[in-house]
Write an enzyme that holds these catalytic residues in place. Sequence first.
Site, short mmCIF file in Angstrom:
data_model
loop_
_atom_site.label_atom_id
_atom_site.label_comp_id
_atom_site.label_asym_id
_atom_site.label_seq_id
_atom_site.Cartn_x
_atom_site.Cartn_y
_atom_site.Cartn_z
N LYS A 1 71.44 63.26 15.75
CA LYS A 1 71.68 62.71 14.41
C LYS A 1 70.87 63.49 13.37
O LYS A 1 71.38 63.91 12.35
CB LYS A 1 71.29 61.23 14.42
CG LYS A 1 71.52 60.51 13.13
CD LYS A 1 71.31 59.02 13.33
CE LYS A 1 71.22 58.29 12.01
NZ LYS A 1 71.07 56.84 12.16
N GLU B 1 62.64 67.50 21.50
CA GLU B 1 63.17 67.79 22.84
C GLU B 1 64.54 68.46 22.77
O GLU B 1 64.83 69.43 23.45
CB GLU B 1 63.30 66.49 23.65
CG GLU B 1 62.00 65.76 23.91
CD GLU B 1 61.71 64.69 22.86
OE1 GLU B 1 62.00 64.92 21.67
OE2 GLU B 1 61.20 63.62 23.24
N GLY C 1 71.24 55.43 16.29
CA GLY C 1 71.33 56.29 17.48
C GLY C 1 71.85 55.55 18.70
O GLY C 1 72.77 56.01 19.37
N ARG C 2 71.28 54.37 18.99
CA ARG C 2 71.67 53.66 20.22
C ARG C 2 73.04 52.98 20.08
O ARG C 2 73.53 52.38 21.04
CB ARG C 2 70.60 52.66 20.61
CG ARG C 2 70.14 51.72 19.51
CD ARG C 2 68.83 51.03 19.89
NE ARG C 2 68.26 50.23 18.80
CZ ARG C 2 67.51 50.72 17.82
NH1 ARG C 2 67.28 52.02 17.74
NH2 ARG C 2 67.01 49.94 16.89
N GLU D 1 64.80 48.76 22.39
CA GLU D 1 64.49 49.48 21.15
C GLU D 1 64.90 48.64 19.93
O GLU D 1 64.33 48.77 18.86
CB GLU D 1 65.21 50.84 21.12
CG GLU D 1 64.48 51.85 20.25
CD GLU D 1 65.00 53.28 20.38
OE1 GLU D 1 64.25 54.20 20.11
OE2 GLU D 1 66.19 53.47 20.73
N HIS E 1 68.24 45.03 48.75
CA HIS E 1 67.34 45.47 49.82
C HIS E 1 65.99 45.87 49.26
O HIS E 1 65.22 46.55 49.93
CB HIS E 1 68.00 46.63 50.58
CG HIS E 1 69.30 46.20 51.20
ND1 HIS E 1 69.39 45.75 52.50
CD2 HIS E 1 70.54 46.07 50.67
CE1 HIS E 1 70.64 45.40 52.74
NE2 HIS E 1 71.36 45.58 51.64
N LYS F 1 55.11 60.36 18.94
CA LYS F 1 55.72 61.64 18.56
C LYS F 1 54.78 62.41 17.64
O LYS F 1 54.60 63.62 17.77
CB LYS F 1 57.01 61.39 17.77
CG LYS F 1 58.22 61.02 18.58
CD LYS F 1 59.44 61.12 17.67
CE LYS F 1 60.56 60.23 18.08
NZ LYS F 1 61.64 60.14 17.10
C1 G6Q Z 1 68.16 55.29 18.88
C2 G6Q Z 1 66.98 56.03 18.50
C3 G6Q Z 1 66.69 57.26 19.34
C4 G6Q Z 1 67.48 58.50 18.95
C5 G6Q Z 1 66.83 59.70 19.61
C6 G6Q Z 1 67.56 61.00 19.31
O1 G6Q Z 1 68.57 54.34 18.29
O2 G6Q Z 1 67.04 56.31 17.16
O3 G6Q Z 1 66.87 57.03 20.71
O4 G6Q Z 1 68.82 58.37 19.31
O5 G6Q Z 1 65.50 59.81 19.20
O6 G6Q Z 1 67.60 61.24 17.93
P1 G6Q Z 1 68.53 62.32 17.34
O7 G6Q Z 1 69.94 61.95 17.61
O8 G6Q Z 1 68.22 62.38 15.87
O9 G6Q Z 1 68.18 63.63 18.04
#
Ligand code: G6Q
Length: 554
Positions: free
Chosen positions: A206, A212, A268-269, A354, A385, A513
Amino acid sequence: MTQPTVLPAWQALDDHRLEIADSHMRDWFAQDSDRFQHFSLKVAGILFDYSKNRVTDKTMGLLSQLAEQSGLRGRIEAMFNGDKINHTEDRAVLHVALRNRSDRPIWVDGQDVMPQVRQVLDKMRQFTDLIRSRKWLGYSGQAITDVVNIGIGGSDLGPRMVTRALTPYHKDDLRIHYVANVDEADLIETLKGLNQETTLFLVASKTFTTQETMANARSARDWLLAGVGGEERAIARHFVAISTNRHAVQAFGIDPDNMFEFWDWVGGRYSLWSAVGLSIALAVGMDGFEELLHGAFEVDEHFRTTPFSRNVPVIMGLLGIWYTNFLGAMSHAILPYHQYLRHFPEHLQQLDMESNGKSVDLDGCRVGYQTGPVIWGQPGTNGQHSFFQLLHQGTHLVPCDFLASVQSHHQLGEHHQILLANCLAQAEALMRGRTMDEAREELADLDLPEERLALLAASKTFPGNRPSNMFLFERLTPKILGSLIALYEHKVFVQGAIWNINSFDQMGVELGKQLARSILPELEGAEVGQHDASTRALIEFCRDWERCSAGKTT
Ligand code: G6Q
């Protein structure tokens, strides 16, 4: 904004908790032959049985009142109307617009967002058709055989889970891979055996600044260039970006024509429904992806329009509130009896924890009550199990969700019936338990001395009265999966509204972070700055070790 604990229904639920403290679900089932009919619902092809919960009519009535008194109705309307309910980030929350299959406009800042949504869906269709029909050619003229989605968190978990869940719908000659971890092992192991000339990277981010993802994308670009003689023009045929940040995408070297856009009102989620779901669409085709959207849309309509007493995500949310705030549960287990849903618990972990792992309310005050539980789980029957022992006889109360399909995608002997039998049996055992008398009766034939019999019977006694929900559907289709995910998204929404918290920011992931950004140069040799003694010693330990091992190899 209202603290839920001062609402009359909250107070009444607190009293009611004591009223039913000594009741057992097995007695309720014995007394009421209609309990299943009474406490089960069907939505979008999914049977939701919530009769094995520690609830009576009165409990459900009070919980519905709690939802009303919390202003849930207004909060649902505000979300669908595009109000900026993510107030800390001043954003609307409109994943529901991404799967709005009606003609209804959805407004953000006075603009209907639906035309842009449809435009991106069209672009996804054109692109997936080109790749899947092998007309999109790599730099050397060969068709794409492998797609690698690079993303993390919301840009990974949702698409990964859905893609794996829909494996039976995949096109055989296109393999989809996911790389998330900055640990180089993830990228290296994924690229083993892949060919630069036939691999396509989707960089899903996003912000397009995530440490990463950018590290993995840069290393993937180096890998590609190494295989095509450093020819930079190859990037346009092998890299696609999914982002809200056009400028950063261009700066990375990805052709803006190869960028799929989404918007800041998609969290994001909650982004698998947007272009972040491109890997899903490549796996199952755009028709399959739209079926997934359709499944979610059906649940959105149900959530938006159904009275609370028959509204499945509202009931799911309220049951969770009952256990978390009144019966002391700290966690919630997600148990799909479905191997293709093996990543479902992980996705829900992010979605729920989250969103509702918060301790400050909408006014910025600390909450004086529990909020989101720990979400965990594994596919059945494997868990039986290992951790099921604790579910049945441990000291923690863990509400469980069982999910299963009546039909399998395959037919291999009795496998599916065995799976289903176990799923139904576990829910029954959790509810019913086994009394001391029943345990003694089972042991009667062994003719044991009384002391040994008493010991064994005590160990074989199950308290029962342990709650679970059951979700049954005919088969795991894209549409059913879309509905299931949307049910949980709205459940999380319901709980966040009642707890009076913002379910749509994630400030709790920021501090670590930030510190990592300052530790990175220190690990690489810069002067070690202000840290506690432990962190400082650990940094120095890593640096010394690196120096020593560098010394050994040279
Ligand atoms: C989700 C969070 C988080 C996000 C990641 C990746 O709701 O905001 O999990 O999706 O940190 O972020 P980017 O898509 O910006 O790389």
